[in-house]
Design a protein around this motif. Structure first.
Motif, PDB file in Angstrom:
ATOM      1  N   ALA A 565     -13.883 -24.911 -10.972  1.00  0.00           N
ATOM      2  CA  ALA A 565     -14.467 -25.436 -12.204  1.00  0.00           C
ATOM      3  C   ALA A 565     -15.653 -26.306 -11.807  1.00  0.00           C
ATOM      4  CB  ALA A 565     -13.447 -26.219 -13.010  1.00  0.00           C
ATOM      5  N   ALA A 566     -16.350 -26.793 -12.799  1.00  0.00           N
ATOM      6  CA  ALA A 566     -17.533 -27.611 -12.511  1.00  0.00           C
ATOM      7  C   ALA A 566     -17.600 -28.785 -13.464  1.00  0.00           C
ATOM      8  CB  ALA A 566     -18.801 -26.771 -12.612  1.00  0.00           C
ATOM      9  N   LEU A 567     -18.057 -29.896 -12.937  1.00  0.00           N
ATOM     10  CA  LEU A 567     -18.405 -31.065 -13.732  1.00  0.00           C
ATOM     11  C   LEU A 567     -19.920 -31.129 -13.854  1.00  0.00           C
ATOM     12  CD1 LEU A 567     -16.005 -33.643 -12.042  1.00  0.00           C
ATOM     13  CD2 LEU A 567     -15.724 -32.656 -14.324  1.00  0.00           C
ATOM     14  N   THR A 568     -20.408 -31.703 -14.946  1.00  0.00           N
ATOM     15  CA  THR A 568     -21.844 -31.880 -15.129  1.00  0.00           C
ATOM     16  C   THR A 568     -22.197 -33.319 -14.789  1.00  0.00           C
ATOM     17  OG1 THR A 568     -21.855 -30.221 -16.875  1.00  0.00           O
ATOM     18  CG2 THR A 568     -23.757 -31.672 -16.730  1.00  0.00           C
ATOM     19  N   SER A 584     -20.962 -36.072  -4.089  1.00  0.00           N
ATOM     20  CA  SER A 584     -19.725 -35.666  -3.431  1.00  0.00           C
ATOM     21  C   SER A 584     -18.542 -36.218  -4.198  1.00  0.00           C
ATOM     22  CB  SER A 584     -19.683 -36.169  -1.981  1.00  0.00           C
ATOM     23  OG  SER A 584     -19.659 -37.597  -1.952  1.00  0.00           O
ATOM     24  N   ILE A 585     -17.355 -35.643  -3.907  1.00  0.00           N
ATOM     25  CA  ILE A 585     -16.097 -36.150  -4.459  1.00  0.00           C
ATOM     26  C   ILE A 585     -15.213 -36.500  -3.271  1.00  0.00           C
ATOM     27  CG2 ILE A 585     -14.151 -35.694  -5.991  1.00  0.00           C
ATOM     28  CD1 ILE A 585     -15.796 -33.519  -7.324  1.00  0.00           C
ATOM     29  N   PRO A 586     -15.165 -37.755  -2.879  1.00  0.00           N
ATOM     30  CA  PRO A 586     -14.398 -38.121  -1.676  1.00  0.00           C
ATOM     31  C   PRO A 586     -12.898 -38.151  -1.939  1.00  0.00           C
ATOM     32  CG  PRO A 586     -15.322 -40.086  -2.694  1.00  0.00           C
ATOM     33  CD  PRO A 586     -15.837 -38.912  -3.495  1.00  0.00           C
ATOM     34  N   GLY A 596     -19.937 -30.263  -2.900  1.00  0.00           N
ATOM     35  CA  GLY A 596     -20.973 -31.241  -3.192  1.00  0.00           C
ATOM     36  C   GLY A 596     -22.145 -30.586  -3.899  1.00  0.00           C
ATOM     37  N   ALA A 597     -23.134 -31.365  -4.185  1.00  0.00           N
ATOM     38  CA  ALA A 597     -24.343 -30.867  -4.849  1.00  0.00           C
ATOM     39  C   ALA A 597     -25.461 -31.862  -4.601  1.00  0.00           C
ATOM     40  CB  ALA A 597     -24.111 -30.678  -6.343  1.00  0.00           C
ATOM     41  N   GLY A 609     -19.297 -28.509  -8.329  1.00  0.00           N
ATOM     42  CA  GLY A 609     -18.130 -27.632  -8.327  1.00  0.00           C
ATOM     43  C   GLY A 609     -16.924 -28.227  -7.619  1.00  0.00           C
ATOM     44  N   ILE A 610     -15.746 -27.783  -8.057  1.00  0.00           N
ATOM     45  CA  ILE A 610     -14.479 -28.109  -7.403  1.00  0.00           C
ATOM     46  C   ILE A 610     -13.665 -26.822  -7.367  1.00  0.00           C
ATOM     47  CG2 ILE A 610     -12.461 -29.620  -7.358  1.00  0.00           C
ATOM     48  CD1 ILE A 610     -13.825 -31.401  -9.405  1.00  0.00           C
TER      49      ILE A 610
END
Length: 733
Positions: A565-568, A584-586, A596-597, A609-610
């Motif tokens: 899925a993706a977060l905006t 990033s999502i640590p 990451g993006a 994305g995750i």
């Protein structure tokens, strides 16, 4: 305006990319009632929403508050309701009995507790047995009757808002030492996590009106037909001060509260309504707009309010002139209403902060705070602790056992000074050395505060006002001039996308490049020429400080098992910040990862994305999104604020901040485990000589509906078997 246009373009550009993940974000709650409670109490609440099938938990942010899920009322289709109606008719026959499994289930089944000043009467009589308890089987039957009748009582076939029709009932417990203030409440289901709604912990005793049922859709010209038929005795409640009153406003209704007050009492009447449901998509001005009126026992109006400064929620300060009864009324300014028009009104001799000064200070340095308001005798207020980080902190005044409403206080790293009057013109301008933050006020009507700075050719300087964003009523206007009065730059209002609750972006901002060496003057005034100690500001005059803030939408990450899925993520760039931002999502749990993006220069929105190898998660976990960028040799690290994208009044969009960012991996094929096994259908129950009329798809649909109601313990064994036998007999082979 340029920032607004860029952000709006980012919204549009992200729609297509966001659609896939948005499909998993459809769990929604439109209201919670009551929207808070007193410390040290346990009480029931109800939440209205949609896509809440298979609820598993109700969660509240912060410490000291817990929630227990009690029941869930889905929206049944017409065929399911017909089955329930048939079952109800049969149960009301004297000879009908229930099976052993139903007896055991009903023995411990818990109904949602009543909300209201007195206990609600039961919907059906559980019968009488000469004062003795009913036999176990008959008691179970009566309980099943009541359960089905409660479902019918809450059902609305033509709702005003379809998104409010599913109901979740919960029990909330607030610890005696829970910190007063705002929390957030969400519903977690087996298929996702809902949006958050504000939920308040308060300090005085509370009362709640009986909850509204789902409002009926109004027809133009026949609106009266959809109005609620409320008994006259429910219009007014008797209360004892201090008190917080919880209620909902229906279309055309006025709620009244009668209380005794003594001469000389200094009462503060404060309303929370827009604060509970910040934005309404299908109404102008975009929220419930309460008006409150205070009358004496003879009906003479003593006080009235429809707002407080620029806040839609009204506040009244009232010094009681005589002993006696007083009546407070509340309604919507346009006499609209529905179940989501929820309010909390607090009345009492309670401390209330209207202003603090200064509006901020320098990190690590002491500051002497002035406070204004009501009932603040012997009250104390303290600035943030010495180790507090830069940013906005909430301060409250403490008086005895009570804590006041919070006021924002900004900490920064730049040097600070106070505005020195008189500095109304070029000749009296206050000399300041850059960089500087000036804390000041508009001291008299039409006041201008003018500051003199030394500038150099080609030098760029930023002047920014923080006032409205720090709860000041100042509507600032900025201009920069040369020594001979030539205007180099002006600004009235500056849009700040980070200020999601703010609809009046009244703070000014400008960036100017000096054409030559010399003296320059920064002029600050109020566009409405108003003044007073409440018209405070913080004015930053400094070289640009390139920086950024991040917002992540939605405020929950819901992922299908073994999918992605993706977060905006939105970047709000400040002071000409034009550097790539690495996202990033640590510390993701095992089985989850994010590539990451990067937000490149000139771009303000990106998908993050995750993906997961997990099939599902038992509970949601809170995560965070980090952004890193370099300005010269300095690395800037910012945490993204979770937000919900909310519409106001059919048109405007806002990024409404949330406290947490929960993540949940769900199984899209989840079905609750079967709790019941039907006994075999006896041959004598199967209809004979029935003409087949049902295609297999039709029969399968009917059978699924029967099985669903059966597994939800709404049908008896005998009734379910008889209906299944009837469907099977009609199947075209």
């Amino acid at each position: 305006m340029k920032a607004l246009h860029r952000l709006a373009a980012g919204f549009l550009a992200s729609i297509a990319l966001f659609t896939a993940s948005a499909l998993a974000q459809n769990q929604y709650i439109g209201y919670v009632y009551p929207a808070g409670g007193q410390q040290g109490t346990t009480f029931p609440v109800r939440l209205g929403g949609q896509a809440l099938l298979y609820p598993s938990d109700v969660v509240i942010s912060g410490e000291g508050v817990s929630a227990r899920l009690v029941d869930y009322y889905p929206v049944y289709n017409n065929q399911e309701l017909a089955l329930l109606r048939q079952q109800l008719t049969e149960l009301k026959k004297k000879e009908t009995t229930v099976d052993d499994g139903m007896v055991a289930k009903m023995a411990w089944f818990e109904f949602p507790a009543p909300i209201g000043p007195t206990a609600l009467p039961e919907l059906v009589s559980v019968g009488s047995n000469g004062g003795e308890p009913l036999p176990e089987r008959e008691a179970a039957k009566q309980k099943l009757i009541e359960r089905i009748e409660r479902l019918f009582a809450e059902d609305e076939r033509f709702p005003a808002v379809q998104a409010h029709t599913e109901l979740v009932f919960a029990e909330i417990t607030i610890d005696p030492d829970a910190k007063p203030g705002r929390r957030e409440i969400r519903i977690v289901t087996k298929r996702g996590v809902s949006n958050p709604l504000p939920f308040f912990v308060d300090q005085v005793p509370e009362v709640a009106r009986k909850p509204m049922k789902t409002s009926q859709k109004q027809v133009l010209g026949k609106e009266w037909q959809a109005q609620r038929k409320r008994p006259p005795e429910e219009e007014e409640l008797q209360i004892t001060l201090p008190c917080t009153m919880n209620g909902q406003v229906a279309a055309g209704e006025v709620n009244r509260y009668r209380f005794l007050a003594a001469k000389g009492q200094r009462l503060v009447i404060s309303v929370r309504a827009r604060e509970l449901i910040p934005y309404v998509a299908d109404a102008v001005p975009g929220w419930f707009q309460p008006i409150v009126r205070l009358c004496d026992a003879d009906g003479r109006e003593m006080a009235f309010a429809d707002d407080f400064r620029f806040h839609p929620d009204p506040v009244i300060y009232f010094e009681v002139p005589e002993d006696g009864e007083y009546v407070l009324s509340i309604t919507d300014a346009l006499f609209r209403g529905r179940e989501s028009f929820v309010y909390r009104v607090t009345i009492g001799e309670l401390p209330y902060l209207t202003d603090i000064f200064p509006l901020g200070g320098r990190v690590g340095e002491p500051v002497r705070l002035e406070m204004s308001g009501w009932n603040l005798d012997d009250a104390a207020i303290a600035p943030p602790p010495p180790d507090a980080a830069p940013g906005v902190h909430l301060l409250t005044a403490i008086k005895g056992p009570y804590q006041s409403n919070p006021k924002p206080f900004a900490l920064d790293t730049l040097p600070e000074c106070l505005d020195q009057e008189s500095n109304d013109g070029l000749a009296d301008a206050q000399k300041v050395t850059l960089p500087i933050i000036v804390n000041g006020r508009m001291d008299h009507p039409g006041d201008w505060d003018v500051f003199e700075v030394e500038g150099h050719a080609g030098e760029t300087v930023v002047a920014e006002v923080l006032a409205r964003r720090l709860d000041s009523p100042l509507d600032s206007f900025l201009k920069v001039t040369t020594a001979d009065g030539k205007v180099l730059a002006v600004n009235d209002d500056h849009f700040d996308a980070a200020s999601g609750l703010n609809t009046d972006h009244a703070d000014s901002y400008l960036m100017v490049r000096f054409p030559a060496d010399g003296k320059y003057y920064v002029h600050l005034g109020d566009t409405r020429r108003q003044s007073g100690k409440e018209f405070a500001y913080r004015l930053r005059i400094s070289p640009p400080r390139p920086d950024f803030e991040l917002r992540v939408v939605p405020s929950r990450a819901v992922i299908r098992g073994k999918a992605s899925a993706a977060l905006t993520v939105y970047a709000i760039r400040k002071d000409g910040f034009e550097t790539p931002i690495a996202l990033s999502i640590p510390d993701l749990p095992a089985g989850l990862e994010s590539p990451g993006a990067t937000l490149p220069v000139g771009k303000e929105v990106v998908q993050l994305g995750i993906k997961t190898t997990l099939a599902e998660m038992d509970t949601a976990v809170n995560i965070m999104v980090l952004g890193k960028a370099k300005v010269g040799e300095e690395e800037i690290v910012r945490t993204a604020v979770p937000c919900e994208d909310r519409m106001q009044a059919f048109l405007w969009r806002h990024l409404l901040p949330a406290d947490t960012l929960p993540l949940l991996v769900y199984n899209p094929n989840y079905q609750p485990p079967a709790e019941r096994i039907r006994p075999p259908i006896p041959d004598e129950m199967r209809p004979k000589d029935v003409k087949p009329t049902l295609q297999k798809s039709q029969a399968d649909t009917y059978l699924r509906q029967i099985e669903r109601l059966y597994q939800e313990w709404l049908l008896t064994d005998e009734f379910a078997n008889r209906e299944i036998a009837s469907v099977e007999a009609q199947l075209i082979q």
